[in-house]
Design a protein around this motif. Structure first.
Motif, mmCIF file in Angstrom:
data_model
loop_
_atom_site.group_PDB
_atom_site.id
_atom_site.type_symbol
_atom_site.label_atom_id
_atom_site.label_comp_id
_atom_site.label_asym_id
_atom_site.label_seq_id
_atom_site.Cartn_x
_atom_site.Cartn_y
_atom_site.Cartn_z
ATOM 1 N N THR A 5 60.074 88.677 20.107
ATOM 2 C CA THR A 5 59.242 87.785 20.913
ATOM 3 C C THR A 5 60.093 87.015 21.915
ATOM 4 O O THR A 5 59.713 86.852 23.082
ATOM 5 C CB THR A 5 58.473 86.815 20.010
ATOM 6 O OG1 THR A 5 57.639 87.571 19.116
ATOM 7 C CG2 THR A 5 57.614 85.864 20.822
ATOM 8 N N ALA A 6 61.239 86.539 21.456
ATOM 9 C CA ALA A 6 62.137 85.816 22.352
ATOM 10 C C ALA A 6 62.553 86.693 23.534
ATOM 11 O O ALA A 6 62.570 86.230 24.685
ATOM 12 C CB ALA A 6 63.370 85.344 21.580
ATOM 13 N N LEU A 26 55.214 77.152 21.406
ATOM 14 C CA LEU A 26 55.880 77.173 20.105
ATOM 15 C C LEU A 26 55.379 78.381 19.331
ATOM 16 O O LEU A 26 54.166 78.535 19.137
ATOM 17 C CB LEU A 26 55.592 75.897 19.319
ATOM 18 C CG LEU A 26 56.113 75.834 17.873
ATOM 19 C CD1 LEU A 26 57.628 76.025 17.827
ATOM 20 C CD2 LEU A 26 55.712 74.522 17.208
ATOM 21 N N VAL A 27 56.292 79.243 18.922
ATOM 22 C CA VAL A 27 55.960 80.404 18.097
ATOM 23 C C VAL A 27 56.603 80.205 16.732
ATOM 24 O O VAL A 27 57.830 80.151 16.618
ATOM 25 C CB VAL A 27 56.457 81.724 18.729
ATOM 26 C CG1 VAL A 27 56.132 82.903 17.816
ATOM 27 C CG2 VAL A 27 55.840 81.925 20.108
ATOM 28 N N GLN A 28 55.775 80.063 15.699
ATOM 29 C CA GLN A 28 56.262 79.866 14.332
ATOM 30 C C GLN A 28 56.298 81.216 13.627
ATOM 31 O O GLN A 28 55.281 81.748 13.215
ATOM 32 C CB GLN A 28 55.359 78.872 13.595
ATOM 33 C CG GLN A 28 55.404 78.924 12.074
ATOM 34 C CD GLN A 28 56.785 78.937 11.463
ATOM 35 O OE1 GLN A 28 57.683 78.242 11.920
ATOM 36 N NE2 GLN A 28 56.959 79.721 10.419
ATOM 37 N N SER A 29 57.515 81.774 13.531
ATOM 38 C CA SER A 29 57.692 83.110 12.967
ATOM 39 C C SER A 29 58.515 83.123 11.695
ATOM 40 O O SER A 29 58.594 84.152 11.023
ATOM 41 C CB SER A 29 58.353 84.022 14.015
ATOM 42 O OG SER A 29 58.554 85.317 13.525
ATOM 43 N N GLU A 81 55.820 95.862 19.024
ATOM 44 C CA GLU A 81 54.371 96.011 19.019
ATOM 45 C C GLU A 81 53.686 94.699 18.622
ATOM 46 O O GLU A 81 52.573 94.405 19.076
ATOM 47 C CB GLU A 81 53.965 97.140 18.080
ATOM 48 C CG GLU A 81 54.446 98.500 18.568
ATOM 49 C CD GLU A 81 54.172 99.631 17.594
ATOM 50 O OE1 GLU A 81 53.514 100.620 17.991
ATOM 51 O OE2 GLU A 81 54.618 99.533 16.431
ATOM 52 N N VAL A 82 54.348 93.922 17.782
ATOM 53 C CA VAL A 82 53.826 92.601 17.417
ATOM 54 C C VAL A 82 54.148 91.586 18.506
ATOM 55 O O VAL A 82 53.299 90.774 18.896
ATOM 56 C CB VAL A 82 54.406 92.133 16.075
ATOM 57 C CG1 VAL A 82 53.771 90.812 15.647
ATOM 58 C CG2 VAL A 82 54.205 93.187 14.996
ATOM 59 N N ALA A 83 55.349 91.635 19.025
ATOM 60 C CA ALA A 83 55.774 90.680 20.055
ATOM 61 C C ALA A 83 54.876 90.757 21.285
ATOM 62 O O ALA A 83 54.621 89.730 21.929
ATOM 63 C CB ALA A 83 57.225 90.939 20.440
#
Length: 263
Positions: free
Chosen positions: A23-24, A85-88, A232-234
């Motif tokens: 994601t980053a 904010l992405v909480q992973s 694929e999730v990102a």
């Protein structure tokens, strides 16, 4: 597609590998200013260097309230308020049938997978609310809506994440802060690598054989018959972080190849 986030500031937790790191990379490629955090500062600093020279990284134990406050101070001092904010961050936690898991197993899992995200959001929420435009995305799991009997602490914690996301989405949408969740299933990450390594040892088969048997026996509705890829999730997370998702709020996007048996 231009996601409209050039110049936005994003913090991603659980970002030294897996979905968080993917994601980053994607948010950075779209022009966002990216900050990474994870438990091991050396590892997350190395990960940040691989994303881009302008990417910042800070280590923090999100199960420690004081450490979360220190993280907030460091991030705010470096980049100011967040837009995204992405909480992973998360762990598989205690595994086994219900009668085999003690309080310590439950506590560790819920502390890491539910209470740590609560602390992280609480620390950064004031800044997210100030800008008039914000995105908060939680990484949940298929287990939140389709629980499995051998990892109930994880399932319960992730169900709590969905409830948290939905509740927050009701509180702050009129201020411009949109809150959503993404629920992956069986993605190729260090977490599922460890799961399949244990399964291979227990069943006396190869790593690939463990994946194949897991799909057949434990995930029969995962129709593509493979592990998903972090990119694929990102891609879905990045969409929810974007200006393109301006009418998406309080939703849970499943990235699971059909693994959840119901619509």
């Amino acid at each position: 597609m231009d996601l409209g986030i050039r110049g936005r500031t994003a913090l991603i937790s659980g970002a030294d590998s897996g979905i968080g790191l993917a994601t980053a990379r994607l948010l950075h490629a779209e022009g966002a200013r990216v900050v990474l955090t994870d438990l091991d500062e050396a590892a997350v600093v190395d990960a940040a260097a691989g994303v881009g020279g302008d990417v910042l990284a800070f280590g923090a134990d999100l199960t420690d309230a004081a450490a979360v406050e220190r993280l907030h101070e460091r991030v705010a001092g470096a980049v100011g308020d967040l837009d995204i904010l992405v909480q992973s961050a998360g762990i598989t936690g205690a595994q086994g049938l219900f009668h085999e898991i003690d309080d310590a197993g439950w506590s560790q899992t819920v502390e890491t997978d539910l209470l740590a995200p609560v602390r992280l959001v609480r620390a950064f929420l004031p800044g997210l609310r100030r800008g008039g435009w914000g995105r908060l995305v939680f990484v949940a799991s298929e287990d939140a809506v389709q629980p499995y009997d051998d990892e109930l602490p994880y399932c319960a914690a992730k169900a709590g994440i969905l409830a948290l996301a939905k509740g927050l989405s009701r509180s702050y949408a009129t201020e411009g802060l949109l809150v959503n969740a993404v629920s992956p299933a069986f993605i190729a990450t260090p977490m599922t690598d460890a799961m399949m390594t244990r399964r291979a040892e227990q069943t006396g088969t190869s790593f690939d054989g463990a994946i194949a048997s897991f799909l057949d026996e434990e995930r029969p509705y995962l129709e593509l018959k493979r592990r998903g890829q972090v990119d694929e999730v990102a891609a879905v997370i990045a969409f929810l972080c974007s200006d393109r998702a301006s009418f998406v709020n309080g939703s849970n996007y499943r990235v699971d190849a059909g693994s959840v048996a119901t619509i």
